[in-house]
Each structure stands twice: as structure tokens, then as C-alpha cells.
Motif scaffolding. Sequence first.
Motif, PDB file in Angstrom:
ATOM      1  N   PHE A 166       0.846  -1.190   0.000  1.00  0.00           N
ATOM      2  CA  PHE A 166       0.000   0.000   0.000  1.00  0.00           C
ATOM      3  C   PHE A 166       0.881   1.240   0.000  1.00  0.00           C
ATOM      4  CE2 PHE A 166      -2.981  -3.189   1.256  1.00  0.00           C
ATOM      5  CZ  PHE A 166      -4.199  -2.758   0.751  1.00  0.00           C
ATOM      6  N   GLY A 167       0.453   2.234  -0.777  1.00  0.00           N
ATOM      7  CA  GLY A 167       1.214   3.461  -0.893  1.00  0.00           C
ATOM      8  C   GLY A 167       0.299   4.669  -0.879  1.00  0.00           C
ATOM      9  N   PHE A 168       0.904   5.829  -0.791  1.00  0.00           N
ATOM     10  CA  PHE A 168       0.173   7.092  -0.749  1.00  0.00           C
ATOM     11  C   PHE A 168      -0.023   7.621  -2.168  1.00  0.00           C
ATOM     12  CE2 PHE A 168       2.341   6.549   3.248  1.00  0.00           C
ATOM     13  CZ  PHE A 168       1.419   6.956   4.192  1.00  0.00           C
ATOM     14  N   PRO A 169      -1.118   8.324  -2.418  1.00  0.00           N
ATOM     15  CA  PRO A 169      -1.309   8.926  -3.745  1.00  0.00           C
ATOM     16  C   PRO A 169      -0.169   9.881  -4.078  1.00  0.00           C
ATOM     17  CG  PRO A 169      -3.341   9.031  -2.452  1.00  0.00           C
ATOM     18  CD  PRO A 169      -2.246   8.593  -1.517  1.00  0.00           C
ATOM     19  N   ARG A 170       0.164   9.963  -5.347  1.00  0.00           N
ATOM     20  CA  ARG A 170       1.235  10.862  -5.770  1.00  0.00           C
ATOM     21  C   ARG A 170       0.780  12.310  -5.665  1.00  0.00           C
ATOM     22  NH1 ARG A 170       5.734   9.011  -8.315  1.00  0.00           N
ATOM     23  NH2 ARG A 170       5.811   6.783  -8.786  1.00  0.00           N
ATOM     24  N   GLY A 196      -3.679   3.585  -1.148  1.00  0.00           N
ATOM     25  CA  GLY A 196      -4.237   2.661  -2.125  1.00  0.00           C
ATOM     26  C   GLY A 196      -3.346   1.456  -2.299  1.00  0.00           C
ATOM     27  N   LEU A 197      -3.912   0.385  -2.821  1.00  0.00           N
ATOM     28  CA  LEU A 197      -3.127  -0.815  -3.107  1.00  0.00           C
ATOM     29  C   LEU A 197      -2.208  -0.523  -4.284  1.00  0.00           C
ATOM     30  CD1 LEU A 197      -2.523  -3.774  -2.540  1.00  0.00           C
ATOM     31  CD2 LEU A 197      -4.449  -4.395  -3.987  1.00  0.00           C
ATOM     32  N   HIS A 203      -2.479   2.082 -11.893  1.00  0.00           N
ATOM     33  CA  HIS A 203      -2.988   3.084 -10.960  1.00  0.00           C
ATOM     34  C   HIS A 203      -3.300   2.410  -9.624  1.00  0.00           C
ATOM     35  CE1 HIS A 203      -3.158   6.132 -14.042  1.00  0.00           C
ATOM     36  NE2 HIS A 203      -3.974   5.400 -14.788  1.00  0.00           N
ATOM     37  N   LEU A 204      -3.354   3.210  -8.552  1.00  0.00           N
ATOM     38  CA  LEU A 204      -3.690   2.660  -7.241  1.00  0.00           C
ATOM     39  C   LEU A 204      -4.996   1.872  -7.302  1.00  0.00           C
ATOM     40  CD1 LEU A 204      -2.843   5.556  -4.731  1.00  0.00           C
ATOM     41  CD2 LEU A 204      -1.553   3.457  -5.136  1.00  0.00           C
ATOM     42  N   ASN A 205      -4.988   0.699  -6.701  1.00  0.00           N
ATOM     43  CA  ASN A 205      -6.156  -0.187  -6.572  1.00  0.00           C
ATOM     44  C   ASN A 205      -6.561  -0.880  -7.865  1.00  0.00           C
ATOM     45  OD1 ASN A 205      -6.400   0.637  -3.821  1.00  0.00           O
ATOM     46  ND2 ASN A 205      -7.578   2.425  -4.475  1.00  0.00           N
ATOM     47  N   ASP A 206      -5.789  -0.723  -8.945  1.00  0.00           N
ATOM     48  CA  ASP A 206      -6.159  -1.313 -10.236  1.00  0.00           C
ATOM     49  C   ASP A 206      -5.301  -2.499 -10.644  1.00  0.00           C
ATOM     50  OD1 ASP A 206      -8.194   0.486 -10.567  1.00  0.00           O
ATOM     51  OD2 ASP A 206      -7.113   1.798 -11.938  1.00  0.00           O
ATOM     52  N   THR A 277       6.065   4.627   0.239  1.00  0.00           N
ATOM     53  CA  THR A 277       5.580   5.996   0.029  1.00  0.00           C
ATOM     54  C   THR A 277       4.661   6.078  -1.176  1.00  0.00           C
ATOM     55  OG1 THR A 277       7.399   6.688  -1.411  1.00  0.00           O
ATOM     56  CG2 THR A 277       7.732   6.906   0.983  1.00  0.00           C
ATOM     57  N   GLY A 278       4.878   5.230  -2.173  1.00  0.00           N
ATOM     58  CA  GLY A 278       4.106   5.336  -3.411  1.00  0.00           C
ATOM     59  C   GLY A 278       4.655   6.384  -4.359  1.00  0.00           C
ATOM     60  N   GLN A 279       5.749   7.037  -3.956  1.00  0.00           N
ATOM     61  CA  GLN A 279       6.340   8.079  -4.797  1.00  0.00           C
ATOM     62  C   GLN A 279       7.548   7.543  -5.565  1.00  0.00           C
ATOM     63  OE1 GLN A 279       4.282  10.898  -4.215  1.00  0.00           O
ATOM     64  NE2 GLN A 279       3.408   9.357  -2.840  1.00  0.00           N
ATOM     65  N   GLU A 280       7.943   6.297  -5.293  1.00  0.00           N
ATOM     66  CA  GLU A 280       9.132   5.724  -5.934  1.00  0.00           C
ATOM     67  C   GLU A 280       8.848   5.432  -7.406  1.00  0.00           C
ATOM     68  OE1 GLU A 280       8.613   4.111  -1.744  1.00  0.00           O
ATOM     69  OE2 GLU A 280       7.416   4.153  -3.575  1.00  0.00           O
ATOM     70  N   PRO A 281       9.880   5.478  -8.239  1.00  0.00           N
ATOM     71  CA  PRO A 281       9.694   5.104  -9.652  1.00  0.00           C
ATOM     72  C   PRO A 281       9.524   3.589  -9.779  1.00  0.00           C
ATOM     73  CG  PRO A 281      12.014   5.506  -9.210  1.00  0.00           C
ATOM     74  CD  PRO A 281      11.273   5.886  -7.959  1.00  0.00           C
ATOM     75  N   GLU A 282       8.917   3.169 -10.887  1.00  0.00           N
ATOM     76  CA  GLU A 282       8.738   1.734 -11.122  1.00  0.00           C
ATOM     77  C   GLU A 282      10.079   1.034 -11.270  1.00  0.00           C
ATOM     78  OE1 GLU A 282       6.518  -1.275 -14.321  1.00  0.00           O
ATOM     79  OE2 GLU A 282       6.127   0.885 -14.351  1.00  0.00           O
ATOM     80  N   ASN A 283      11.048   1.710 -11.891  1.00  0.00           N
ATOM     81  CA  ASN A 283      12.402   1.170 -11.989  1.00  0.00           C
ATOM     82  C   ASN A 283      13.371   2.346 -12.058  1.00  0.00           C
ATOM     83  OD1 ASN A 283      12.520   2.048 -14.769  1.00  0.00           O
ATOM     84  ND2 ASN A 283      11.359   0.200 -15.307  1.00  0.00           N
ATOM     85  N   HIS A 284      14.643   2.045 -12.191  1.00  0.00           N
ATOM     86  CA  HIS A 284      15.684   3.077 -12.156  1.00  0.00           C
ATOM     87  C   HIS A 284      16.368   3.217 -13.512  1.00  0.00           C
ATOM     88  CE1 HIS A 284      14.998   2.137  -7.924  1.00  0.00           C
ATOM     89  NE2 HIS A 284      15.494   3.326  -7.643  1.00  0.00           N
ATOM     90  N   LEU A 285      15.599   3.085 -14.579  1.00  0.00           N
ATOM     91  CA  LEU A 285      16.151   3.140 -15.924  1.00  0.00           C
ATOM     92  C   LEU A 285      15.841   4.477 -16.585  1.00  0.00           C
ATOM     93  CD1 LEU A 285      15.017  -0.387 -17.176  1.00  0.00           C
ATOM     94  CD2 LEU A 285      17.195   0.227 -16.110  1.00  0.00           C
ATOM     95  N   SER A 286      16.697   4.873 -17.512  1.00  0.00           N
ATOM     96  CA  SER A 286      16.409   6.033 -18.340  1.00  0.00           C
ATOM     97  C   SER A 286      15.363   5.652 -19.381  1.00  0.00           C
ATOM     98  CB  SER A 286      17.677   6.517 -19.031  1.00  0.00           C
ATOM     99  OG  SER A 286      18.098   5.551 -19.992  1.00  0.00           O
TER     100      SER A 286
END
Length: 347
Positions: A166-170, A196-197, A203-206, A277-286
Motif C-alpha cells: 500500500f502506498g500514498f497517492p502521488r 491505495g493498493l 494506478h492505485l487499486n487497479d 511511500t508510493g512516490q518511488e519510480p517503477e524502476n531506475h532506468l532512463s
Amino acid sequence: MFSKSIIRMDHFRPRWFSASDSPATDDEVTLATILNMDQWPHLAHLAEVWQGPISAVLQVPTGGSELGSGAMLENLSKIRLEYKKDPFLARHVDLHLIARPSRSDNGQSIVDVDRQDARNLARLFSRTKYVAHVPVTALWMTDLASSARQFADRMDRGDVLIVPTFGFPRTHDPVVDVWPTSKQEMTEWVDRARMGLLDYHWHLNDGPTSYAHWREATEPYLVPKYDFHYSPVYIATRDGHPWCDERFADEPSACLYSIYLSGANLWVLPEDYIVRTGQEPENHLSADERTRQVKIYKNYRIEQCVFYARQYDQSGLFNEERAKHVHEECAKELGNLRREKMIGPQH
């Protein structure tokens, strides 16, 4: 495991520091995690939250193509001091070191995004039978060890336990220092859109974990709609599962994809969760690296489908329950497996 890895073995130090506390039994759960220097403070927090065995791989830039640069030695001195000073780190964390060259021998800059090999090493050097693959930036989690004991029989037969995140909305200024500590509280927060999940790529919860299912669940349930982008926190046995393919720089979903095709069912824990936090990127790639990795991942899925289809066919298991994920997923990648002549006719 390291056939496609760019790690030079003289740049890897397993158990650079070893935890003073040893697991009481082999049936405990080790948290496997990876981090870089910027994420070092998160490891101390994770150790305090978990207070159990952790296998952590720290990636440190060398400052050049060889070991021994001033910047690297300064970083290592800092880590040594803080590790010994923090009681939670010293008691619980086995710290493995990868010295990553920041420049190639010809002077070309190297971006520090190679995380698949680090994931394998964190798992490989875990001291216990069960391993929870948890991001170092996790803020809090329920008692995963207790749930792992409760449902250990599922892992022992080759299945995987999924831990909802669970994370916080962006937002521009999120408040992420308070969160619910029970399922009832969490559903109330989600109902008010405070959290949200979190399944990255959705998106959150989806996402595939399915908040609607989790909200009502009292027993573990199978992931309703698996997708190859799915990269949840999960608990599994250390041994007996495929390793993360190291052709990727940072694609945790590929780790689970091969496990899924190998026949593992994905059981979502009904009461447990971790908080991020839910603010992290999905990955660390350019952007360019993501584009390349999308192409690599497509070829990888086809390769894995062919591999497991042939494996099941040759062992006479192609029409058994264990091969159902190959039927479901590989039809998306290859269409009709038999028409593609990837496997022989069934008798």
C-alpha cells in the motif's frame, strides 16, 4: 546464475559484515533486499522494523574502473562505522558488497542500474529456508514471519506468497510518516483515498493483486489476473525456483515471470501488507534503457514459453495442472503452441 552478469568476482564481497544474531531455525524468514549508497539510511530503518535476518546487497561505485578510489574508500569507511554503531544493523543484517565501476576501462560512464544480479546474490546468501523479497524503501510491514509459518506448506510445495503493498497517492508534498497498522484501518484509509493498493505499472487499486479481493479475503487467494508486468513483494523458498535473469538491468517482474511459468501459484496473503511511500519510480532506468528493456523482455517471454512448453511436453506434464500457466500466458506470446511447432504432438 552469473553467466550474463557483468560483475567481476574480485568486485564482490559476500558477507562483508555478518549479523551477530543467527536465525534460531532454518524455517525463519530472511528479508532479501538491495540498495545503493543513497539508500543506506533506509536499510537501518528496515532493520529496526523487521528485527529479523536480512540479506542485503550494497552496490558502491568505485569512482573509476578499478577498486581503491578515494571516493569508494570514503564510502566504505562511512558504512563500516555506521554498521557497527547501529545495533539493529549489527544484529540482523548480513551485508554483501558489490563494487560497481562508475567508468569502463575506456573511460565511458557506466550507469548504476544493474539490479538483477544483486537480487540473486541477496537471495543466494540468505541464511534461511524462506526468503521475502522486500524493497529497502519499505516503511513498515505486518508480521510476515508469522504468516509465512502459517502458510509454509504452500511454499514447500513450490507456491509463492504475495504481500500486498500500500502506498500514498502521488502529490507534490505527500505526508508519508503515518499509516494504518491493521487491515480494518487500511480499508478505511483506502475508502477515503488516503492510501491505495500499489502495484507498480498500474494506478492505485487497479493492479493484479486486486484490492476488491483483498478487502473481503479471510484466506489466501490466487492472484485473479496475472500480468507479466507484475512485480509484487513476495515470499518463497530460497531454493527450488528460477533465478532472476541477469540480461536485464532492472526488471523484477521477470523474476516472478519465470517462477510463474515453472508452475508456482501466487497466493495473496489476506491480512498482511507492507507500506511504501508510493512516490518511488517503477524502476531506475532512463527512457532509452526502458525502451531497450521492453524489447528484451518480449524476447525473454517467448524464450521462457518455449523452454517450459518443451520441458512439460518432454516430461509428459503438458496437460497437467502444473502447466496451466504456460497454457494461459504463452498463448498470449505465441498463439497456439502446437501450431508454432514448439512442442511435439500429445499421445
